[in-house]
Design a protein around this motif. Sequence first.
Motif, PDB file in Angstrom:
ATOM      1  N   LYS A  34      76.259  60.825  12.956  1.00  0.00           N
ATOM      2  CA  LYS A  34      75.934  62.045  13.711  1.00  0.00           C
ATOM      3  C   LYS A  34      75.857  61.510  15.248  1.00  0.00           C
ATOM      4  N   VAL A  35      75.466  60.396  15.404  1.00  0.00           N
ATOM      5  CA  VAL A  35      75.447  60.123  16.797  1.00  0.00           C
ATOM      6  C   VAL A  35      76.208  58.822  17.151  1.00  0.00           C
ATOM      7  N   LYS A  36      76.516  58.668  18.459  1.00  0.00           N
ATOM      8  CA  LYS A  36      77.180  57.465  19.033  1.00  0.00           C
ATOM      9  C   LYS A  36      76.514  57.255  20.292  1.00  0.00           C
ATOM     10  N   THR A  37      75.725  55.864  20.253  1.00  0.00           N
ATOM     11  CA  THR A  37      74.920  55.379  21.690  1.00  0.00           C
ATOM     12  C   THR A  37      75.525  54.728  22.475  1.00  0.00           C
ATOM     13  N   SER A  38      75.251  54.686  23.556  1.00  0.00           N
ATOM     14  CA  SER A  38      75.874  53.564  24.420  1.00  0.00           C
ATOM     15  C   SER A  38      74.705  53.218  25.404  1.00  0.00           C
ATOM     16  N   PHE A  39      74.907  52.041  26.027  1.00  0.00           N
ATOM     17  CA  PHE A  39      73.848  51.782  27.044  1.00  0.00           C
ATOM     18  C   PHE A  39      74.304  51.033  28.071  1.00  0.00           C
ATOM     19  N   VAL A  40      73.550  50.874  29.282  1.00  0.00           N
ATOM     20  CA  VAL A  40      74.156  50.026  30.398  1.00  0.00           C
ATOM     21  C   VAL A  40      72.683  49.177  30.759  1.00  0.00           C
ATOM     22  N   GLU A  41      72.873  47.819  30.779  1.00  0.00           N
ATOM     23  CA  GLU A  41      71.761  47.190  30.940  1.00  0.00           C
ATOM     24  C   GLU A  41      71.692  46.406  32.272  1.00  0.00           C
ATOM     25  N   SER A  42      70.585  46.082  32.609  1.00  0.00           N
ATOM     26  CA  SER A  42      70.194  45.392  33.865  1.00  0.00           C
ATOM     27  C   SER A  42      70.829  46.401  35.021  1.00  0.00           C
ATOM     28  N   VAL A  43      70.186  47.551  35.197  1.00  0.00           N
ATOM     29  CA  VAL A  43      70.837  48.461  36.195  1.00  0.00           C
ATOM     30  C   VAL A  43      69.828  48.503  37.314  1.00  0.00           C
ATOM     31  N   PRO A  44      70.062  48.117  38.522  1.00  0.00           N
ATOM     32  CA  PRO A  44      68.828  48.011  39.458  1.00  0.00           C
ATOM     33  C   PRO A  44      68.467  49.370  39.642  1.00  0.00           C
ATOM     34  N   GLU A  45      67.279  49.426  40.187  1.00  0.00           N
ATOM     35  CA  GLU A  45      66.530  50.606  40.407  1.00  0.00           C
ATOM     36  C   GLU A  45      66.644  51.217  41.750  1.00  0.00           C
ATOM     37  N   GLY A  46      67.938  50.884  42.163  1.00  0.00           N
ATOM     38  CA  GLY A  46      68.102  51.471  43.552  1.00  0.00           C
ATOM     39  C   GLY A  46      69.378  52.547  43.659  1.00  0.00           C
ATOM     40  N   ALA A  47      70.390  52.280  44.340  1.00  0.00           N
ATOM     41  CA  ALA A  47      71.199  53.152  44.553  1.00  0.00           C
ATOM     42  C   ALA A  47      72.234  53.190  43.272  1.00  0.00           C
ATOM     43  N   ASP A  48      72.216  52.241  42.701  1.00  0.00           N
ATOM     44  CA  ASP A  48      73.237  52.284  41.396  1.00  0.00           C
ATOM     45  C   ASP A  48      72.795  53.098  40.211  1.00  0.00           C
ATOM     46  N   ALA A  49      71.259  53.271  40.054  1.00  0.00           N
ATOM     47  CA  ALA A  49      70.819  54.144  39.090  1.00  0.00           C
ATOM     48  C   ALA A  49      71.380  55.367  38.961  1.00  0.00           C
ATOM     49  N   THR A  50      71.612  56.182  40.173  1.00  0.00           N
ATOM     50  CA  THR A  50      72.332  57.406  40.097  1.00  0.00           C
ATOM     51  C   THR A  50      73.629  57.385  39.573  1.00  0.00           C
TER      52      THR A  50
END
Lengths: 363, 361, 311
Positions: free
Chosen positions: B64-80
Amino acid sequence: MLVRLENRGEISKTMVYASPFIAVVLTLIAGVFLFALLGVNPVEAILSFFITPISTLDGFAELFVKGTPLVLIAVGLSFGFQANVWNIGAEGQLTVGALAGGGLALLFFESESLFLLPAMAAAGILGGMAWAAIPAFLKTRYNTNEILTSLMLVYVALLLLSYLIHGPWKDPEGQNFPESRLFPDAGILPVMIETTRMHVGWLFALAAVATGWILIARHVIGFQIRVTGMAPMAASFAGFKEKRIIWITLLMSGGAAGLAGMVEVSGPIQQIVPNISPGYGFTAIIVAFLGRLHPVGVLFAGLLMALTYLGGENAQIEMNLPNAVTGVFQGMLLFFLLAADVLIKYRVKFGGPKTAGAAEGAG
Amino acid sequence: MKLGKKLGLLSGLAAGVMLAATGLAQAADPLKVGFVYVGPVGDHGWTYEHNQGRIAVEKALGDKVKTSFVESVPEGADATRVITRLASTGHGLIFTTSFGYMNPTVRVAKRFPKVKFEHATGFKRADNVATYSARFYEGRHVVGLIAGKMTKSNVLGYVASFPIPEVIRGINAVAIAARSVNPKVTVKVVWVSSWFDPGKEADAAKALIDQGADVMLQHTDSPAPVQAAQGRGIWAIGQASDMKAFGPKSHLTAIIDDWAPYYIERTKAVLDGTWKSGDVWGGFKSGMVKLSDYNAAIPADVVAMAEKARKGIIDGSVHPFAGPIKDQSGKIILKAGEVMDDKTMLGMNFYVEGVEGKIPQ
Amino acid sequence: MPEWFIPFLLSVVTASTPFVFAGIGELVVEKSGVLNLGVEGMMIVGAVSAFAAGVTTGSGPLAVFTGAFAGAAMALIFGVLTLYLLSNQVATGLALTLFGLGLSALMGHGMVGKTFPGLPHLEFPLLEQIPVIGPLIGTLLLGHDVLVYFSVVLVIAVGWFLNKSRAGMVLRAVGENHNAAHSIGYPVNLVRLLAVLFGGAMAGLGGAYLSLVHTPLWVENMTAGRGWIALALVVFASWRPARVFVGAYLFGGLTIMQLHAQGLGIEIPPQVLAMAPYLATIVVLVIISRDSALVRLNAPACLGKSFHATG
């Protein structure tokens, strides 16, 4: 030894332009192997790395958002590198520039003035310059190696940021979390394309490229920088003051990095946070060399580098590839790009008579 | 030879990736759930536990679900950008699992009103942005009781990351609990200015041990302090996940973040169409905070006391921040008979009596 | 002598040893005229390989050897690219770090959460029983893990090699003036490749020390910037082996000291305390480099320059 390099004696015009493409093709071939090894469909993976991230307007705009700081810093650094002045600490100069520019926005957090942004940009440049002035002073006055001092100052700048953001600059309404207030609208860089994040900072980067090009191609300073790098003795005979070159190149690269810092906090981040840059100052060093220390080359290299980051994120989302694969893939691309440049000055010969030389024997 | 080894490791990983991929392939039109991580999934701490939660969602809800993730995302400009990317690629529910993603999450949520967002540990909400966090301090209360009983030197060492309310709350909860069973206890704090630097965490733990600490607590993410404690023969309490493997003799227990029940519940709510924005601050009661197995070396009466406190917290009879509470100068800041409200706890910015030093400002 | 002093020294030794390994390796590389900024990348791959080998085989020596070998394998990439394909050393080194961080994470996928018992220590119980000075001697000289002793031997050996041995003279000549060295008939690139491989092996050993001794575990990014510090130490030491050793202990000592200062309740923000090792490095460097003749004497003249024999 079957393969050897032979000096062309002159620079190959074809290879100047062809070598990056050769490198990309080699990377794609190696990438196919890597992805096949990981059990991933290589074609899909490469599409998801290079094509899908920029297939939408949003993604295309992001390329420039990510590329802006890289190009800005790398253009600045390329001057110093040509003169053998090794500023490794752009990350620190970026941080101080962001603090100076962003600090101004926090100081005037109720401002609606049109002058706020230009003032922030100026503060950012000055902040970066001030941080770069320390290694310049120590180098010219005490002959202290700038690689080390600029690198150490990166850590100091990051700790300074950490101190400010956990202490005096904390948002008074932020429940004591380590983030500053949001900047006022007057302190945020205007967006160029509606609904995306592409802000005018990219124009700064383009301006830096243009200025850099003029300086290096037309201006006497550019000439002095190149001569100092290639033939220091000749430079001193010609009366170029080495100390002056050190000051100029460090201040230019520091100023550019400082502006990049201001652009980051005022463009996409819009407040001061504990992590302003994910290592742009270091990545920009690679960008500078990928662009062969030429402003226009840097422009393309910066965008290519930005694309690999976007691609890495995209491959994680679409393909469930771990972030580590991005690093490996990026590393491979860089290795090939750097190695392919050998073709500009040398041609590869298979077999044939050996020229006498210890180097070939060693290989 | 070297290459062969690398290849072996790579292909092992490859098999895993393929398995995961085939397991997901059959779903007709699954709900896509995205996760944004601040660290690598291999940190064995904060991000690791969030990823365990993600895996649990996949297990519980199958195709019923499909998950995806992004790891090590810096908490600056990249997060948005990463959050936008997830939202614009058909993800219906997105968990952003670090405080620094607060403003980016809120910003992206405005652009994608139909996508549901869940932001961990923050305080800004919207119609499609919910917040959630865990009452780790409940766990800290129980381990504080155990530490207070187990210490001989009456000095507890605390390896801390950054002076944010979350961390300070934990330090205070331990100090209050430990002193309630052993008034002589003091808590020594060393800040390592990093969430994650095993070497520095170990060095900080050793420095604390050298200064007399004989129970080590931590609010950093690597198991290094537990390991250092084992090396020097003192007690330790793990953080974020069970760290017994790193110091079987020393490891008294660990406070475990268990995000799985919450993640499953919220994903189900989106599937049912019942998802609503809100703020969940779960503790022992909702299972978000757990304790790992108690070390057999803890005396039975101490275990009983700890269990009593844990059950008391669940039924509401025990509150970790119940008056009277004194600040470092001995001034009463919460009268007897009162309990601290959530708002004060969320913004906590002072040390209680028994903690040494000053909060870095 | 306060009670915490001896354990304090012990912590300093453990914190400093990785710097000694990585720093001394990079020193040899730079003496040969090559600048490899990829120390961090080689260290982290060394760390994960050593740990993986240790966990799989249970053998300490094999683990250490694997770490060194993996570091050298990484250095081989760098060596081939910069020496034979004449790529820029600064950029290639940085790319190596990027590559290493990714590769180590990929390799370490199954290693998270595992443990390794650590390396054997040398014990001399009799000596330590001498009153008063016994414990001090015991701490300073005895009871460390074998790698600590090896790091000391290594510094002495490298010092001897560079200054007294014929091979060391060749290496220095290559770093000083590769054209002259080449015309005399020295194999410039072979010498440099060997130096680069040695540097990689030592960086790998430094990484192995982190994942086997300092904190016997594997987590991603566990080197946390130590490779950069090692690089800085070489310049700090003005390319002299003994000073790399002193610098490593100075840096390690200051790092540990600032943690102790916090525990003792000194009221300075921890960020400001944490700046101390970096600022101190700059100050000491300024003092050393004021004597410009001395720096010029030790700095390899061809550092960072590519060499291609023209035949």
